[in-house]
Write a protein that holds these residues in place. Structure first.
Motif, PDB file in Angstrom:
ATOM      1  N   SER A   1       0.830  -1.211   0.000  1.00 15.16           N
ATOM      2  CA  SER A   1       0.000   0.000   0.000  1.00 15.16           C
ATOM      3  C   SER A   1       0.863   1.259   0.000  1.00 15.16           C
ATOM      4  O   SER A   1       2.066   1.214   0.248  1.00 15.16           O
ATOM      5  CB  SER A   1      -0.881   0.014   1.257  1.00 15.16           C
ATOM      6  OG  SER A   1      -0.115   0.455   2.376  1.00 15.16           O
ATOM      7  N   GLN A   2       0.166   2.373  -0.252  1.00 15.24           N
ATOM      8  CA  GLN A   2       0.819   3.695  -0.258  1.00 15.24           C
ATOM      9  C   GLN A   2       0.832   4.279   1.155  1.00 15.24           C
ATOM     10  O   GLN A   2       1.328   5.370   1.381  1.00 15.24           O
ATOM     11  CB  GLN A   2       0.012   4.591  -1.209  1.00 15.24           C
ATOM     12  CG  GLN A   2       0.730   5.845  -1.667  1.00 15.24           C
ATOM     13  CD  GLN A   2      -0.073   6.566  -2.739  1.00 15.24           C
ATOM     14  OE1 GLN A   2      -0.613   5.925  -3.645  1.00 15.24           O
ATOM     15  NE2 GLN A   2      -0.152   7.877  -2.638  1.00 15.24           N
ATOM     16  N   ASP A   3       0.278   3.493   2.125  1.00 14.42           N
ATOM     17  CA  ASP A   3       0.214   3.986   3.507  1.00 14.42           C
ATOM     18  C   ASP A   3       1.480   3.608   4.273  1.00 14.42           C
ATOM     19  O   ASP A   3       2.138   2.631   3.946  1.00 14.42           O
ATOM     20  CB  ASP A   3      -0.984   3.329   4.228  1.00 14.42           C
ATOM     21  CG  ASP A   3      -2.276   3.519   3.462  1.00 14.42           C
ATOM     22  OD1 ASP A   3      -2.354   4.529   2.732  1.00 14.42           O
ATOM     23  OD2 ASP A   3      -3.169   2.640   3.532  1.00 14.42           O
ATOM     24  N   THR A   4       1.760   4.368   5.298  1.00 16.52           N
ATOM     25  CA  THR A   4       2.798   3.953   6.263  1.00 16.52           C
ATOM     26  C   THR A   4       2.068   3.161   7.346  1.00 16.52           C
ATOM     27  O   THR A   4       1.091   3.655   7.916  1.00 16.52           O
ATOM     28  CB  THR A   4       3.499   5.185   6.871  1.00 16.52           C
ATOM     29  OG1 THR A   4       4.224   5.843   5.818  1.00 16.52           O
ATOM     30  CG2 THR A   4       4.475   4.749   7.964  1.00 16.52           C
ATOM     31  N   VAL A   5       2.481   1.923   7.532  1.00 16.22           N
ATOM     32  CA  VAL A   5       1.732   1.042   8.443  1.00 16.22           C
ATOM     33  C   VAL A   5       2.659   0.462   9.497  1.00 16.22           C
ATOM     34  O   VAL A   5       3.876   0.404   9.314  1.00 16.22           O
ATOM     35  CB  VAL A   5       1.065  -0.112   7.645  1.00 16.22           C
ATOM     36  CG1 VAL A   5       0.040   0.426   6.655  1.00 16.22           C
ATOM     37  CG2 VAL A   5       2.116  -0.948   6.920  1.00 16.22           C
ATOM     38  N   THR A   6       2.050   0.008  10.578  1.00 19.58           N
ATOM     39  CA  THR A   6       2.827  -0.676  11.624  1.00 19.58           C
ATOM     40  C   THR A   6       2.612  -2.172  11.467  1.00 19.58           C
ATOM     41  O   THR A   6       1.489  -2.629  11.301  1.00 19.58           O
ATOM     42  CB  THR A   6       2.344  -0.224  13.033  1.00 19.58           C
ATOM     43  OG1 THR A   6       2.567   1.175  13.122  1.00 19.58           O
ATOM     44  CG2 THR A   6       3.117  -0.958  14.117  1.00 19.58           C
ATOM     45  N   CYS A   7       3.704  -2.901  11.509  1.00 20.28           N
ATOM     46  CA  CYS A   7       3.631  -4.350  11.321  1.00 20.28           C
ATOM     47  C   CYS A   7       4.210  -5.006  12.572  1.00 20.28           C
ATOM     48  O   CYS A   7       5.412  -4.997  12.790  1.00 20.28           O
ATOM     49  CB  CYS A   7       4.451  -4.725  10.087  1.00 20.28           C
ATOM     50  SG  CYS A   7       4.485  -6.487   9.794  1.00 20.28           S
ATOM     51  N   ASP A   8       3.337  -5.554  13.398  1.00 17.42           N
ATOM     52  CA  ASP A   8       3.767  -6.021  14.719  1.00 17.42           C
ATOM     53  C   ASP A   8       4.347  -7.431  14.721  1.00 17.42           C
ATOM     54  O   ASP A   8       3.970  -8.245  15.553  1.00 17.42           O
ATOM     55  CB  ASP A   8       2.551  -5.986  15.654  1.00 17.42           C
ATOM     56  CG  ASP A   8       2.483  -4.619  16.337  1.00 17.42           C
ATOM     57  OD1 ASP A   8       1.377  -4.175  16.696  1.00 17.42           O
ATOM     58  OD2 ASP A   8       3.557  -3.976  16.460  1.00 17.42           O
ATOM     59  N   LEU A   9       5.233  -7.704  13.775  1.00 18.76           N
ATOM     60  CA  LEU A   9       5.856  -9.040  13.805  1.00 18.76           C
ATOM     61  C   LEU A   9       7.024  -9.004  14.782  1.00 18.76           C
ATOM     62  O   LEU A   9       7.842  -8.073  14.740  1.00 18.76           O
ATOM     63  CB  LEU A   9       6.345  -9.421  12.400  1.00 18.76           C
ATOM     64  CG  LEU A   9       5.247  -9.795  11.405  1.00 18.76           C
ATOM     65  CD1 LEU A   9       5.829  -9.891  10.006  1.00 18.76           C
ATOM     66  CD2 LEU A   9       4.566 -11.102  11.811  1.00 18.76           C
ATOM     67  N   PRO A  10       7.144 -10.006  15.646  1.00 18.75           N
ATOM     68  CA  PRO A  10       8.201  -9.965  16.672  1.00 18.75           C
ATOM     69  C   PRO A  10       9.599  -9.757  16.089  1.00 18.75           C
ATOM     70  O   PRO A  10      10.392  -8.964  16.594  1.00 18.75           O
ATOM     71  CB  PRO A  10       8.090 -11.328  17.369  1.00 18.75           C
ATOM     72  CG  PRO A  10       7.067 -12.114  16.637  1.00 18.75           C
ATOM     73  CD  PRO A  10       6.308 -11.211  15.747  1.00 18.75           C
ATOM     74  N   GLU A  11       9.840 -10.422  14.921  1.00 18.89           N
ATOM     75  CA  GLU A  11      11.210 -10.312  14.374  1.00 18.89           C
ATOM     76  C   GLU A  11      11.552  -8.869  14.014  1.00 18.89           C
ATOM     77  O   GLU A  11      12.718  -8.488  13.964  1.00 18.89           O
ATOM     78  CB  GLU A  11      11.352 -11.157  13.112  1.00 18.89           C
ATOM     79  CG  GLU A  11      11.222 -12.656  13.310  1.00 18.89           C
ATOM     80  CD  GLU A  11       9.873 -13.167  12.842  1.00 18.89           C
ATOM     81  OE1 GLU A  11       9.840 -14.255  12.250  1.00 18.89           O
ATOM     82  OE2 GLU A  11       8.857 -12.476  13.054  1.00 18.89           O
ATOM     83  N   LEU A  12      10.531  -8.051  13.738  1.00 20.10           N
ATOM     84  CA  LEU A  12      10.821  -6.668  13.313  1.00 20.10           C
ATOM     85  C   LEU A  12      11.201  -5.794  14.504  1.00 20.10           C
ATOM     86  O   LEU A  12      11.677  -4.684  14.344  1.00 20.10           O
ATOM     87  CB  LEU A  12       9.611  -6.071  12.593  1.00 20.10           C
ATOM     88  CG  LEU A  12       9.153  -6.773  11.318  1.00 20.10           C
ATOM     89  CD1 LEU A  12       8.027  -5.997  10.645  1.00 20.10           C
ATOM     90  CD2 LEU A  12      10.315  -6.953  10.348  1.00 20.10           C
ATOM     91  N   LYS A  13      10.994  -6.338  15.696  1.00 21.08           N
ATOM     92  CA  LYS A  13      11.294  -5.521  16.881  1.00 21.08           C
ATOM     93  C   LYS A  13      12.751  -5.679  17.314  1.00 21.08           C
ATOM     94  O   LYS A  13      13.249  -4.980  18.180  1.00 21.08           O
ATOM     95  CB  LYS A  13      10.350  -5.917  18.039  1.00 21.08           C
ATOM     96  CG  LYS A  13       8.903  -5.530  17.735  1.00 21.08           C
ATOM     97  CD  LYS A  13       7.919  -6.043  18.755  1.00 21.08           C
ATOM     98  CE  LYS A  13       6.487  -5.618  18.365  1.00 21.08           C
ATOM     99  NZ  LYS A  13       5.474  -6.488  18.958  1.00 21.08           N
ATOM    100  N   ASP A  14      13.444  -6.598  16.656  1.00 18.40           N
ATOM    101  CA  ASP A  14      14.838  -6.866  17.044  1.00 18.40           C
ATOM    102  C   ASP A  14      15.733  -5.913  16.254  1.00 18.40           C
ATOM    103  O   ASP A  14      16.028  -6.127  15.088  1.00 18.40           O
ATOM    104  CB  ASP A  14      15.159  -8.329  16.702  1.00 18.40           C
ATOM    105  CG  ASP A  14      16.643  -8.634  16.981  1.00 18.40           C
ATOM    106  OD1 ASP A  14      17.020  -9.812  16.933  1.00 18.40           O
ATOM    107  OD2 ASP A  14      17.405  -7.668  17.247  1.00 18.40           O
ATOM    108  N   SER A  15      16.135  -4.816  16.885  1.00 18.09           N
ATOM    109  CA  SER A  15      16.841  -3.745  16.154  1.00 18.09           C
ATOM    110  C   SER A  15      18.231  -4.195  15.668  1.00 18.09           C
ATOM    111  O   SER A  15      18.804  -3.567  14.795  1.00 18.09           O
ATOM    112  CB  SER A  15      17.014  -2.534  17.085  1.00 18.09           C
ATOM    113  OG  SER A  15      17.717  -2.984  18.245  1.00 18.09           O
ATOM    114  N   ASN A  16      18.716  -5.339  16.213  1.00 17.13           N
ATOM    115  CA  ASN A  16      20.065  -5.749  15.762  1.00 17.13           C
ATOM    116  C   ASN A  16      20.027  -6.499  14.434  1.00 17.13           C
ATOM    117  O   ASN A  16      21.040  -6.821  13.864  1.00 17.13           O
ATOM    118  CB  ASN A  16      20.704  -6.668  16.824  1.00 17.13           C
ATOM    119  CG  ASN A  16      20.856  -5.913  18.143  1.00 17.13           C
ATOM    120  OD1 ASN A  16      21.148  -4.710  18.117  1.00 17.13           O
ATOM    121  ND2 ASN A  16      20.582  -6.565  19.278  1.00 17.13           N
TER     122      ASN A  16
END
Ligand code: TEU
Ligand code: CA
Length: 555
Positions: A512-527
Motif C-alpha cells: 500500500s501507499q500507507d505507512t503502516v505498523t507491522c507487529d511481527l516480533p522479528e521486526l522488533k529486534d533492532s540488531n
C-alpha cells in the motif's frame, strides 16, 4: 526432495519482436538478442525463454507457425539462431524455446494439404466437423472473439480454431500427428536447445463429444480426457532423453491439476504456468475488458495456496509478467510517481522471488517498464486479441464505449508488454535506429526508464533484481524452504516465512501507499540487518509506502 538444476534457475523471457532491431526494419531480431547476451547474463539469470521464432505469417506474432524447423525471416536465419545458441551456452546461459503445438498457422503445409480434400493424408492432422443444422457444430468461442469454428468451402466442413482463424487446432488423437511433433521436438533438442515452454498445452485433448448433450452440456476444453496420455507419451519418446527444463502454459488449472502435470513422480512436465493470480482483477463476464479492483488478501490467498499445495509434490513457476500480461508495476504496483514506481517494482520483485518455485523475469520488468498510456486509439494497438475484442465489444455488440475499451486496454492489453525494450533515452529508445519506425510505438517514458539509466544507478531496479538473483543462488532455503503465510487477513501487508532445517527467511512487503505498523516480533529486534531492503534504512515495525525487506536467520 529430489533436486534439479531448473529448480535453482531463474528464467529471463525475451520477446524477440520487441527486444532489439539490428537491420533497420523496426522489428527485433536474433542478432539483437546476441548483442545483449552480456546484459542478460549480468542480471544473474540462467535461462533465456524465447517467444516463437519459427517461420510465421505473424497473425498472432509467431504463435501461428508455418514451419517448425525454419526461422521467421523477420528474426533472421537458422545460422543466426545457431550463433545465438552457441554464444548463450558460451556464457552459461541456456535457451528454452516456445513450443506451440495446440495449433499451427493455416499457412503450414500440413493445413494446406488437410484442407485440400477429405481424403488427403493430412486431413486428420486437424479438427474438421460437418455443419450442424447448417451452422457451426457448437458454440465454442475463440479467445480472439467470434466463433471457434471456420467454414471451409472447399470441403464443406468447419475447422476448429481456439485462437485466430489462421491458427487451426491440431488433432492430437492422430498418432501420426503426435509422432510428427515428437520428431520435430527431438530435432531441436539434438541441436542443443535446453527446453520448451509449451503453449496452451492443456488444451490439446478436446472433449470426446463436441456436440451438446440433451441438456446442452459440453465438457470443458481445458485438461481434456487424454491430455496426460499425450504428455506421458511425449515424455517417454522425447523429453526423458534430455536433461531439460519444461514448463506448460496451462490456463484454467488448479493445484491438483498442476500436481498431475508437473508432479515429481509424474514424468510429464517439470512445472506449469497457472493463471489464478492473473484473473483476480478481471470481470467474470467481460474479462480483462472490464478490469475490477482486487483485494491483497485474495492475491495472498491464491499465491499461498499454490505454495502450500505443491510443496513436496510438484514445482511452481513464479511470474507477474509475460508477453500476454500488462506490466506488473502498473497493475499491482504504483507507476504514478518515479519514487513509487521504483519502490513498488522492487517490492513486487521481493514478494515473488522469495517464494518456492522457478522465477520468470519478463524483458523490461528488471528496469520497471510500465504500461503504455500513449495509445489513445484502437489504431495504436497491434495485438490481435485487443483489436478483435474492440471490433466485437465496441463496434458489433456495443457492450463497451470506445472510451471504456481504451481505458481497459491501457490497463490490460497485451501490447502493454510488447512495446520495444527501452535501452536508452535517445531515438526509439535504442530499439531501432533513427528514421526507422518500430513495429509498435516505443513508450514515451523511455526518456527516464531505460537500461542505460538503470546501469548507471546503483539503486536501480535492475541491480535490485541482480541482488535477488544472487541471493537465490546463495541460499538453498530460498529455493527449497517451506512456506508459511503470516498476517493472512492484513489488506496492506504480505508477510511470509520460508524455512528449512537450518534457516528461516522472513519476507515483509507493504503493497500500500500507507505507512503502516507491522507487529511481527522479528521486526522488533533492532540488531537484525535485512538481507535486502528497498529503503536506505530500516525502521523496524514501521513500514513505509511499498516498503519491502527480507531477513534471514539461523533456526
Ligand atoms: O496464450 C494462451 C492464453 O491463454 C491466452 O489467451 C492468454 O490467456 C490471454 O492472451 C491473456 O490475456 C498463449 C500465448 O501466450 C499467446 O501469446 C497466444 O496468443 C496464444 O497462446 C495462442 O497461441
Ligand atoms: Ca530487425
Amino acid at each position: 526432495m529430489q533436486k534439479h538444476w531448473w529448480q535453482e534457475a531463474v528464467v529471463y523471457q525475451v520477446y524477440p519482436r520487441s527486444f532489439q532491431d539490428t537491420n533497420r526494419d523496426g522489428i527485433g531480431d536474433l542478432q539483437g538478442i546476441i548483442q545483449h547476451l552480456d546484459y542478460i547474463k549480468t542480471l544473474g539469470v540462467d535461462v533465456i525463454w524465447l517467444n516463437p521464432i519459427y517461420k510465421s505469417p505473424n497473425d498472432d506474432n509467431g504463435y501461428d507457425i508455418a514451419d517448425y524447423q525454419a526461422i521467421m525471416k523477420d528474426f533472421g536465419t537458422m545460422a543466426d539462431f545457431e550463433e545465438l545458441l552457441k554464444k548463450a551456452h558460451h556464457r552459461g546461459l541456456k535457451i528454452m524455446m516456445d513450443l506451440v503445438v495446440n495449433h499451427t498457422s493455416d499457412e503450414h503445409h500440413w493445413f494446406a494439404e488437410s484442407r485440400s480434400s477429405k481424403e488427403n493424408k493430412y486431413r486428420d492432422y486437424y479438427i474438421w466437423h460437418d455443419p450442424v443444422d447448417g451452422h457451426e457444430p457448437n458454440d465454442w468461442q475463440s479467445s480472439f472473439s467470434g466463433s471457434a469454428w471456420q467454414f471451409d468451402e472447399q470441403t464443406g466442413q468447419y475447422y476448429l480454431h481456439l485462437f485466430s482463424k489462421k491458427q487451426p487446432d491440431l488433432n492430437w488423437t492422430n498418432p501420426d500427428l503426435r509422432q510428427s511433433i515428437f520428431t520435430m521436438m527431438a530435432w531441436w533438442l539434438n541441436k542443443g536447445v535446453d527446453g520448451f515452454r509449451m503453449d496452451v498445452i492443456n488444451l490439446i485433448s478436446k472433449p470426446e463429444n463436441i456436440l451438446p448433450d440433451k441438456d446442452g452440456y459440453i465438457a470443458p476444453i481445458a485438461n481434456g480426457p487424454h491430455v496426460h496420455d499425450y504428455l506421458l507419451e511425449m515424455n517417454k519418446k522425447v523429453l526423458s532423453k534430455f536433461d531439460i527444463i519444461t514448463v506448460g502454459e496451462t490456463p484454467d488449472v488448479k493445484p491438483y491439476d498442476a500436481i498431475n502435470y508437473a508432479g515429481f513422480d509424474r514424468h510429464e512436465l517439470e512445472m506449469i504456468f497457472q493463471f489464478e493470480h492473473m484473473g483476480i482483477d478481471q470481470d467474470p463476464k467481460l474479462g480483462k475488458w472490464r478490469p475490477k479492483a482486487y483485494k491483497l488478501t485474495e492475491l495472498k490467498q491464491i499465491m499461498s495456496k499454490w505454495q502450500l499445495e505443491l510443496n513436496g509434490k510438484a514445482w511452481n513457476s513464479l511470474y507477474w509478467n509475460n508477453h500476454d500480461q500488462p506490466r506488473v508495476v502498473s497493475r499491482f504496483g504504483n507507476d504514478t510517481t518515479p519514487e513509487y514506481r521504483v519502490l513498488s517494482a522492487k517490492m513486487l520483485a521481493t514478494a515473488l522471488h522469495f517464494l518456492q518455485g522457478t522465477p520468470y523475469i519478463y524483458q523490461g520488468e528488471e528496469i520497471g517498464m510500465t504500461n503504455n498510456y500513449d495509445f489513445n486509439s484502437i489504431s495504436d494497438y497491434r495485438d490481435i486479441e485487443t483489436v478483435n475484442a474492440y471490433r466485437d465489444l465496441v463496434e458489433d455488440r456495443h457492450a463497451l464505449s470506445n472510451h471504456e475499451f481504451i481505458e481497459a486496454a491501457h490497463k490490460m492489453s497485451r501490447d502493454n508488454a510488447r512495446t520495444p525494450m527501452q535501452w536508452h533515452d535517445g531515438i526509439n529508445a535504442g530499439f531501432s535506429e533513427e528514421g526507422v519506425d518500430p513495429w509498435l510505438a516505443v513508450n514515451s517514458n523511455c526518456e527516464t526508464i531505460n537500461v542505460q539509466a538503470a546501469l548507471r544507478d546503483p539503486n536501480s531496479i535492475y541491480y535490485y533484481y541482480q541482488r535477488i538473483n544472487g541471493l537465490r543462488h546463495q541460499f538453498p532455503v530460498i529455493v527449497y524452504g517451506n512456506y508459511e503465510l503470516l498476517l493472512a487477513n492484513d489488506e496492506r501487508i504480505w508477510a511470509y516465512h520460508r524455512h528449512d532445517d537450518k534457516q528461516t527467511i522472513l519476507v515483509v512487503c507493504n503493497f500500500s501507499q500507507d505507512t503502516v505498523t507491522c507487529d511481527l516480533p522479528e521486526l522488533k529486534d533492532s540488531n537484525r540487518e535485512p538481507l535486502i531492503k528497498n529503503y536506505a534504512d530500516d525502521q523496524g515495525t514501521t513500514l513505509r509506502p511499498y516498503e519491502a525487506k527480507v531477513y534471514i536467520y539461523e533456526n
